[in-house]
Design a protein around this motif. Structure first.
Motif, PDB file in Angstrom:
ATOM      1  N   ILE A  76      56.941  16.396  70.728  1.00  0.00           N
ATOM      2  CA  ILE A  76      56.403  16.175  69.373  1.00  0.00           C
ATOM      3  C   ILE A  76      54.898  16.456  69.350  1.00  0.00           C
ATOM      4  CG2 ILE A  76      55.917  14.380  67.664  1.00  0.00           C
ATOM      5  CD1 ILE A  76      58.659  13.142  68.460  1.00  0.00           C
ATOM      6  N   PHE A 109      58.439   8.295  66.082  1.00  0.00           N
ATOM      7  CA  PHE A 109      59.416   9.374  65.880  1.00  0.00           C
ATOM      8  C   PHE A 109      59.692   9.596  64.391  1.00  0.00           C
ATOM      9  CE2 PHE A 109      61.485   8.691  70.326  1.00  0.00           C
ATOM     10  CZ  PHE A 109      60.422   9.353  70.898  1.00  0.00           C
ATOM     11  N   GLU A 112      72.088  14.897  66.036  1.00  0.00           N
ATOM     12  CA  GLU A 112      71.033  15.313  66.964  1.00  0.00           C
ATOM     13  C   GLU A 112      71.565  16.356  67.946  1.00  0.00           C
ATOM     14  OE1 GLU A 112      69.293  12.409  69.583  1.00  0.00           O
ATOM     15  OE2 GLU A 112      67.703  13.815  70.126  1.00  0.00           O
ATOM     16  N   TYR A 134      66.033  16.522  62.251  1.00  0.00           N
ATOM     17  CA  TYR A 134      65.536  15.477  63.147  1.00  0.00           C
ATOM     18  C   TYR A 134      65.015  14.275  62.372  1.00  0.00           C
ATOM     19  CZ  TYR A 134      66.129  16.720  68.005  1.00  0.00           C
ATOM     20  OH  TYR A 134      66.679  16.925  69.241  1.00  0.00           O
ATOM     21  N   ALA A 135      64.382  14.536  61.223  1.00  0.00           N
ATOM     22  CA  ALA A 135      63.903  13.404  60.398  1.00  0.00           C
ATOM     23  C   ALA A 135      65.113  12.567  59.975  1.00  0.00           C
ATOM     24  CB  ALA A 135      63.153  13.942  59.184  1.00  0.00           C
ATOM     25  N   SER A 182      56.290  10.958  62.742  1.00  0.00           N
ATOM     26  CA  SER A 182      55.896  12.336  63.090  1.00  0.00           C
ATOM     27  C   SER A 182      56.879  13.346  62.499  1.00  0.00           C
ATOM     28  CB  SER A 182      55.836  12.498  64.613  1.00  0.00           C
ATOM     29  OG  SER A 182      57.102  12.187  65.177  1.00  0.00           O
ATOM     30  N   SER A 183      58.166  13.019  62.499  1.00  0.00           N
ATOM     31  CA  SER A 183      59.140  14.003  61.966  1.00  0.00           C
ATOM     32  C   SER A 183      58.950  14.160  60.462  1.00  0.00           C
ATOM     33  CB  SER A 183      60.576  13.575  62.299  1.00  0.00           C
ATOM     34  OG  SER A 183      60.843  12.309  61.765  1.00  0.00           O
ATOM     35  N   THR A 198      65.482  22.496  61.295  1.00  0.00           N
ATOM     36  CA  THR A 198      65.628  21.611  62.458  1.00  0.00           C
ATOM     37  C   THR A 198      64.752  20.381  62.299  1.00  0.00           C
ATOM     38  OG1 THR A 198      66.341  23.262  64.063  1.00  0.00           O
ATOM     39  CG2 THR A 198      65.032  21.434  64.917  1.00  0.00           C
ATOM     40  N   GLN A 199      63.550  20.561  61.733  1.00  0.00           N
ATOM     41  CA  GLN A 199      62.669  19.407  61.541  1.00  0.00           C
ATOM     42  C   GLN A 199      63.269  18.431  60.535  1.00  0.00           C
ATOM     43  OE1 GLN A 199      60.282  19.042  63.642  1.00  0.00           O
ATOM     44  NE2 GLN A 199      60.887  21.049  64.425  1.00  0.00           N
ATOM     45  N   GLU A 200      63.902  18.953  59.504  1.00  0.00           N
ATOM     46  CA  GLU A 200      64.544  18.079  58.505  1.00  0.00           C
ATOM     47  C   GLU A 200      65.725  17.341  59.128  1.00  0.00           C
ATOM     48  OE1 GLU A 200      65.450  21.005  55.568  1.00  0.00           O
ATOM     49  OE2 GLU A 200      63.558  20.738  54.489  1.00  0.00           O
TER      50      GLU A 200
END
Lengths: 215, 10
Positions: free
Chosen positions: A16, A67, A129, A40-41, A70-71, A36-38
């Protein structure tokens, strides 16, 4: 807590930090998949529903907040930040990630430990995930050469779950309790998805060449 | 019986 899990959490944290460094230092998110970021959020929001109800330890709570925070910050940055969003490869980041969300949720409704909201969302977050990296891997294949920080980001992100698998093996033998096989299987699938990336990453490191994923 | 360990993992 054991050394494998600590190494896993720190590796996850490093991934991260590398991503934040790349976006902040280069003011660019080229090569990064917003999808991918969405995902992970969503994984963190679904998994840490017990953030305010079950206190495990200061470490556990702080890491969960880091976590989630940051996401969400990265998703916001890639969508809203005036300069960063211009470098987003919208035309390459076309993986239909909604199918991953729907599929994981349906699977969680069918396969879970207890039919409670928290358990369903926990299983959903574990399944999601496992496949969340797919849009990012597809984007890397399409975007040709991969910049160092992006390659390192994906590498550390893949490595963290491999450490978790070692942690589950360690706990199996030391605590005489079986792990949660939902985590076991999803963790193995998740790490396996990185296998070819790890191969090309290692080859680029060995030959001191630019990281190139075959299209 | 063996129980799955609690959710102390991230």
């Amino acid at each position: 807590m054991n050394i494998f899990r600590l190494a896993g959490d720190l590796t996850h944290l490093i991934s991260i930090l590398v991503l934040l460094l790349k976006i902040y230092a280069t003011k660019s998110c080229s090569g990064i998949s917003l999808k991918t970021q969405e995902l992970y959020a969503l994984v963190f929001l679904a998994r840490y529903l017990d953030l305010f109800t079950d206190f495990v330890s200061v470490y556990n709570t702080v890491m969960k907040l880091v976590f989630i925070g940051s996401s969400l910050a990265i998703v916001w940055c890639m969508r809203m930040h005036r300069i960063v969003k211009r470098s987003y490869n919208r035309e390459l980041d076309t993986f239909r990630h909604y199918f991953l969300v729907a599929g994981s949720f349906v699977l969680a409704l069918v396969v879970h430990e207890k039919f409670t909201l928290q358990e369903i969302f926990w299983a959903f977050s574990i399944y999601l995930e496992a496949v969340a990296i797919l849009p990012q891997l597809v984007l890397l294949q399409r975007s040709g050469n991969v910049d160092n920080l992006t390659g390192q980001y994906v590498f550390f992100l893949g490595a963290y779950r491999a450490f978790y698998i070692l942690n589950w093996i360690y706990r199996y033998f030391t605590e005489q309790r079986f792990g949660r096989w939902i985590s076991w299987i999803s963790g193995l699938v998740q790490t396996a998805l990185y296998a070819d990336f790890f191969y090309y990453y290692f080859m680029s490191w060995k030959n001191n060449a630019k990281l190139q994923l075959p299209a | 019986p063996k129980r799955a360990y609690p959710k102390d993992e991230l």
